[in-house]
Design an enzyme around this catalytic site. Structure first.
Site, mmCIF file in Angstrom:
data_model
loop_
_atom_site.group_PDB
_atom_site.id
_atom_site.type_symbol
_atom_site.label_atom_id
_atom_site.label_comp_id
_atom_site.label_asym_id
_atom_site.label_seq_id
_atom_site.Cartn_x
_atom_site.Cartn_y
_atom_site.Cartn_z
ATOM 1 N N ASP A 45 0.785 -1.064 -0.133
ATOM 2 C CA ASP A 45 0.156 0.165 0.402
ATOM 3 C C ASP A 45 0.812 1.242 0.039
ATOM 4 O O ASP A 45 1.888 1.005 0.582
ATOM 5 C CB ASP A 45 -1.486 -0.331 1.496
ATOM 6 C CG ASP A 45 -2.324 -0.616 0.717
ATOM 7 O OD1 ASP A 45 -2.813 -0.428 -0.042
ATOM 8 O OD2 ASP A 45 -3.028 -0.316 2.210
ATOM 9 N N GLU B 208 -4.350 2.441 -4.785
ATOM 10 C CA GLU B 208 -3.266 1.983 -4.641
ATOM 11 C C GLU B 208 -2.209 0.749 -3.956
ATOM 12 O O GLU B 208 -1.526 1.492 -3.173
ATOM 13 C CB GLU B 208 -2.185 3.262 -3.468
ATOM 14 C CG GLU B 208 -3.391 3.375 -1.947
ATOM 15 C CD GLU B 208 -4.609 3.593 -1.937
ATOM 16 O OE1 GLU B 208 -5.200 4.056 -1.078
ATOM 17 O OE2 GLU B 208 -5.645 4.099 -2.877
#
Length: 778
Positions: free
Chosen positions: A652, A695
C-alpha cells in the site's frame, strides 16, 4: 506398351482426387459444354475430360466416345498425369508407347491424341482435357493453346467448387454461425411472432427489437433487396408459393454501410387442411463469408477471362430466342470501348458491311446442320475507326424439342496481327504461372516482400527492364507521398544489395517525388515515358536511382482503390502498350495481396491491443488484478504438487489519499506510474508485479522463500522512501507499507495465503508504516 508411368507425388495426388469427391458423379453442363467446344475447335472425333485413379481413367465429360471408363494401363491420359504437361501423339501406330495399345490396334482405333493436364494447386495432375481422332493429325500450336486454356478453366472450376463446398460444410459445424429461426404470424396482421435468441449474432439486431410492434422486419433489409423480399414473402403468404429462398443484405442501425451482413433466407408456409396459410417459418443464416467466396469464384471466372485475353481469345454466347448476344468485357476493352458504350452498342453493328453476308451464311449453315460448327473471319470496327480482324468459332449447344437452336457459344480470336514469336506465348504462360506461384507462396509464408523479391526480377526479364520497384501505399494514406518498399532492383537484375533488402524486409518507407509518380498514385492510370526522366519527374528518397532513360509506371489496384505502384525502367527498346495486357493478371494479384497483407497486419495489431488491454492495468502498465490472481492460483497449485517455495507481498502507498487531495488526481496517477517504474527496476524477470486496485499493489515471487522476498521488498521500500517524486515542479514524498507471506502446506486455499499477507500489511501500518512486515513460519 510398357509399365504405367506414375507421377512422383502419386499417393498425395490420389488422396486429393478422392477428397474432391468428383469421381462417379453426375454429368455437369459446364464440363459438357467445354468438351463439346474443344471437340469442334480442334476438329477431333471425340473429346473427353478424364480423371485417373488407381486402376482406371473415368470420364467426367465426353462427346464422341461411348465407354464410361477405361483401364489405366491402356490410358493415354496417364502419361499426361505423369508428365504434368501437354502430351501430343500425331500417329499412335508410330509411337512405341501406344503402338500395341488395344485402343490403337482395334479397327478404327485411335491414331492421334492431344491431352492437356487438369492440375489442382500447381502440383496435382488429376487427369486431362483431351481429344482423339481415328486419323493421324499434326496439331497446330494455336489449337493446342485452345486446349490448354480450356483445361485451365476446368482446373479453376474444380478448385473453386471444392473450396466453396468446404466452406459450406464448415458452416454446419461452426458455433459462431448458427441459423436463426423466426416465425411470422398472418393474423390479425403480418408480423414476427417469434425470433430466436441468437438473432443478435446472426442479424446484428436482438429479438426484443425485432418483435416490437413498431418494427417491420423488412426495415433492416438493404433498400436494393427490400422490395423483392416483400414481393416473395407476399407470394408465400398468399399461398401462391410454398417456399421462399433468397440472399439479401441486412444493414446496421441507421443504415450503417460498414455493418452490412449477407443473409441467406429460407422460409416455408404452414397450412391447415384446407390449404390456408397459418404462419410462415423462416431460417436465417449469416452467409457473409459464403458471399465472399462466391465473389472469389466470380473473380476466378474473371481471371479466366483475363487468361483468355492474355492469349487474345474472347468468349461469346448467343441466346437465340431472345436474340441476346453477350461478349466478354475484355473484348470490348480491346476494341477501345468503355463499359457504358458496351451497354449501349449492338456488337453486330460494328461488323464491316462487306463481311455481314458471309457471316450470316455461315451462321445459317450451322443452324440448319449443314456444317458442324460456325466458322468465319470478319472485321470489326475499333473505336478509333480502324478495323480488327477476328476469327470466330462457335457451336450450337442447345436445341428445343423441334430441333430449333436455342443457344450458341464460341470464342473470338484477334487475328489482326500474327503472333510475333513463341516468346510472347511463353511470357503469357509465365505470367499465369507466376500469378499462381505468388498466390500460393503468400498464403504459405505471408511474407509479401519475399513474394515481390521473387516476382520482380521475372517481370523485369519479360519487359527487358534494368530497374524495378514495387511500393505499397500505407493504409488510409491521404497525401500519397509515401510508400512502403517491397521490391527493388537497381542496375542489372542480378544485382542485389543485402543491406537494402534487409531494409525492405523491415518495410522501408520511401518518399515519392516528382510529377510522374504522384500522377499515377492520384489518377490511378499507367504512364509510359519514352524519354529520359529528371528528378523533377521521378524520385524515390532515400533510394539513389540510376539515370532513367525511359519508364513504365503502373498503379496496383484492389477493386477500384489504388493500393500501390510498380515502376519498370531502362528497357533497351521502348515500353509497348501490350505490356499492360501481359502484366494485368500480375498487377491485379499484387494489388490483392497488398490488401490481404494490410488486413492481416491490422488484425494482428488489433489482437495484440486486445491482449494488452485484457492483461495489463491501463494506468500503470503492470499486470491487472485478473491476471495476477490467475498467476497466484497457478503457483498455489504448483506448490501443492511440488512444494517449491512461493511468496507474495501486498503493498500500500502510505497516506495516498492525501496526495490526491493535495495535488490532484492527475498528480496521483503520475505518482502511481513512477512508483511502478521504480519498483520494477528492483525485481527479477520471473517476478510478477500487479495492481490490485487503487493504491494497492502486489508482487508474486515465484520459487522464492520469504527471506529473499523480504530483501527484495526492502530494496523497493528504500527506492521509494529515499527519493521524492517530482510532479509538475512539486516534490512529493511517498512511502510504502508491505505485508509478506510464504505459502504453507496448511493453506487450504488461495485466500488463506493472501489473507496472511494482508494481515502482515495491517501490522506494518499499525507499527507506523514505511516498513515491511513478514509472516513468520510457525
Amino acid at each position: 506398351m510398357g509399365s504405367v508411368p506414375l507421377p512422383t507425388n502419386e499417393q498425395a495426388r490420389l488422396q486429393l482426387l478422392h477428397q474432391l469427391d468428383i469421381l462417379d458423379t453426375e454429368a455437369d453442363p459446364i464440363f459438357d459444354r467445354i468438351t463439346a467446344l474443344v471437340k469442334e475447335v480442334l476438329g477431333a472425333d471425340a473429346a473427353l475430360i478424364t480423371l485417373v485413379d488407381e486402376e482406371r481413367q473415368w470420364f467426367k465429360a465426353k462427346v464422341g466416345f461411348d465407354e464410361p471408363e477405361t483401364p489405366r494401363e491402356v490410358s493415354f491420359c496417364t502419361h499426361v498425369v505423369a508428365a504434368g504437361e501437354t502430351v501430343i501423339v500425331e500417329n499412335a501406330i508410330e509411337d512405341e508407347r501406344f503402338s500395341a495399345n488395344p485402343y490403337v490396334t482395334a479397327e478404327g482405333g485411335v491414331r492421334s491424341y492431344a491431352g492437356a493436364p487438369i492440375t489442382i494447386y500447381n502440383d496435382y495432375h488429376l487427369g486431362s482435357l483431351c481429344v482423339i481422332s481415328q486419323t493421324p493429325y499434326k496439331f497446330p500450336p494455336s489449337k493446342i493453346r485452345y486446349l490448354e486454356v480450356l483445361a485451365e478453366w476446368v482446373s479453376e472450376t474444380i478448385t473453386a467448387r471444392y473450396e466453396l463446398e468446404n466452406y459450406h460444410a464448415e458452416q454446419q459445424v461452426l458455433a459462431h454461425g448458427p441459423v436463426c429461426a423466426v416465425v411470422w404470424r398472418v393474423e390479425p396482421n403480418v408480423h414476427l411472432s417469434y425470433v430466436a435468441e441468437n438473432a443478435e449474432r446472426v442479424l446484428g439486431y436482438g429479438n426484443d427489437y425485432l418483435l416490437r410492434d413498431d418494427v417491420n422486419y423488412e426495415s433492416i433489409v438493404h433498400p436494393d433487396e427490400r422490395q423483392e423480399l416483400l414481393s416473395r414473402m407476399h407470394a408465400v403468404l398468399d399461398g401462391d408459393e410454398d417456399i421462399l429462398e433468397m440472399d439479401y443484405r441486412v444493414v446496421g442501425e441507421q443504415d450503417d454501410s460498414t455493418a452490412i451482413r449477407w443473409i441467406h433466407h429460407y422460409a416455408r408456409a404452414d397450412k391447415d387442411t384446407e390449404g390456408k396459410v397459418l404462419r410462415v417459418r423462416g431460417y436465417l443464416l449469416d452467409d457473409s463469408k459464403g458471399k465472399e467466396l462466391e465473389l472469389a469464384l466470380l473473380e476466378a471466372n474473371q481471371n479466366f477471362e483475363l487468361a483468355l485475353a492474355a492469349g487474345e481469345f474472347f468468349n461469346w454466347s448467343w441466346t437465340i430466342p431472345t436474340d441476346k448476344l453477350t461478349l466478354s468485357h475484355s473484348w470490348w476493352a480491346l476494341a477501345g470501348y468503355t463499359a457504358e458504350q458496351e451497354r449501349q452498342l449492338d456488337w453486330r453493328t460494328l461488323v464491316h458491311p462487306d463481311d455481314i453476308e458471309n457471316m450470316q451464311e455461315q451462321m445459317s449453315a450451322h443452324a440448319k446442320g449443314v456444317t458442324h460448327r460456325f466458322d468465319a473471319r470478319f472485321r470489326v470496327r475499333h473505336r478509333a475507326g480502324h478495323y480488327l480482324w477476328l476469327h470466330s468459332v462457335g457451336k450450337i449447344i442447345a436445341r428445343d424439342a423441334q430441333g430449333r437452336p436455342l443457344k450458341m457459344m464460341g470464342i473470338h480470336h484477334d487475328i489482326t496481327k500474327l503472333i510475333a514469336s513463341e516468346k510472347v506465348l511463353e511470357q503469357q504462360a509465365e505470367v499465369l504461372e507466376l500469378v499462381s506461384h505468388v498466390q500460393n507462396e503468400f498464403m504459405l509464408a505471408k511474407n509479401f516482400s519475399e513474394v515481390c523479391d521473387f516476382a520482380l526480377p521475372k517481370l523485369m526479364t519479360m519487359t527487358d527492364s534494368k530497374v524495378g520497384f514495387i511500393g505499397e501505399l500505407p493504409a488510409h494514406s491521404q497525401q500519397r507521398n509515401l510508400v512502403l518498399a517491397h521490391g527493388l532492383r537497381l542496375g542489372s537484375i542480378e544485382h542485389k544489395s543485402e543491406s537494402m533488402q534487409q531494409l525492405i524486409q523491415q518495410s522501408l518507407e520511401v518518399e515519392v517525388g516528382g510529377d510522374v509518380l504522384r500522377s499515377v498514385l492520384v489518377r490511378g492510370e499507367p504512364e509510359f515515358y519514352h524519354e529520359p526522366l529528371s528528378e523533377q519527374e521521378l524520385t524515390l528518397k532515400p533510394l539513389v536511382l540510376p539515370d532513367l532513360k525511359n519508364a513504365l509506371v503502373m498503379p496496383l489496384y484492389f477493386k477500384r482503390d489504388v493500393v500501390g505502384l510498380m515502376v519498370l525502367a531502362n528497357t533497351d527498346g521502348h515500353y509497348r502498350q501490350e505490356y499492360l495486357s501481359l502484366l494485368r493478371p500480375m498487377l491485379d494479384t499484387l494489388g490483392t495481396l497488398m490488401h490481404m497483407r494490410r488486413m492481416d497486419e491490422e488484425r494482428r495489431q488489433a489482437v495484440e491491443e486486445l491482449r494488452k488491454l485484457a492483461t495489463t492495468d491501463e494506468l500503470t502498465g503492470v499486470a491487472n488484478r485478473r491476471v495476477f490472481w490467475e498467476a497466484m492460483s497457478k503457483r498455489f497449485d504448483e506448490f501443492m504438487r511440488y512444494q517449491v517455495p512461493m511468496t507474495v507481498a501486498v503493498i500500500d502507498l502510505d497516506h495516498f489519499k492525501s496526495v490526491n487531495d493535495t495535488y490532484g488526481h492527475a498528480a496521483g496517477d503520475q505518482v502511481l506510474r513512477e512508483f511502478c517504474h521504480r519498483a520494477e527496476k528492483q525485481l527479477r524477470d520471473m517476478d510478477l508485479f500487479g495492481r490490485l486496485g487503487g493504491e494497492e499493489f502486489a508482487i508474486l515471487f515465484t520459487h522464492t522463500e520469504v527471506d529473499a522476498a523480504t530483501t527484495a521488498l526492502e530494496r523497493i521500500r528504500k527506492a521509494i522512501a529515499e527519493k521524492s517524486f517530482k510532479v509538475e515542479g512539486e516534490e512529493i514524498s511517498v512511502t510504502i507499507s508491505a505485508g509478506i507471506a510464504e505459502v504453507r502446506k496448511d493453506d487450504e486455499k488461495l485466500d488463506h495465503w493472501m489473507a496472511r499477507a494482508d494481515e502482515a500489511l495491517y501490522k506494518a501500518k499499525a507499527k507506523g508504516r514505511n516498513q515491511c512486515v513478514t509472516v513468520t513460519k510457525d
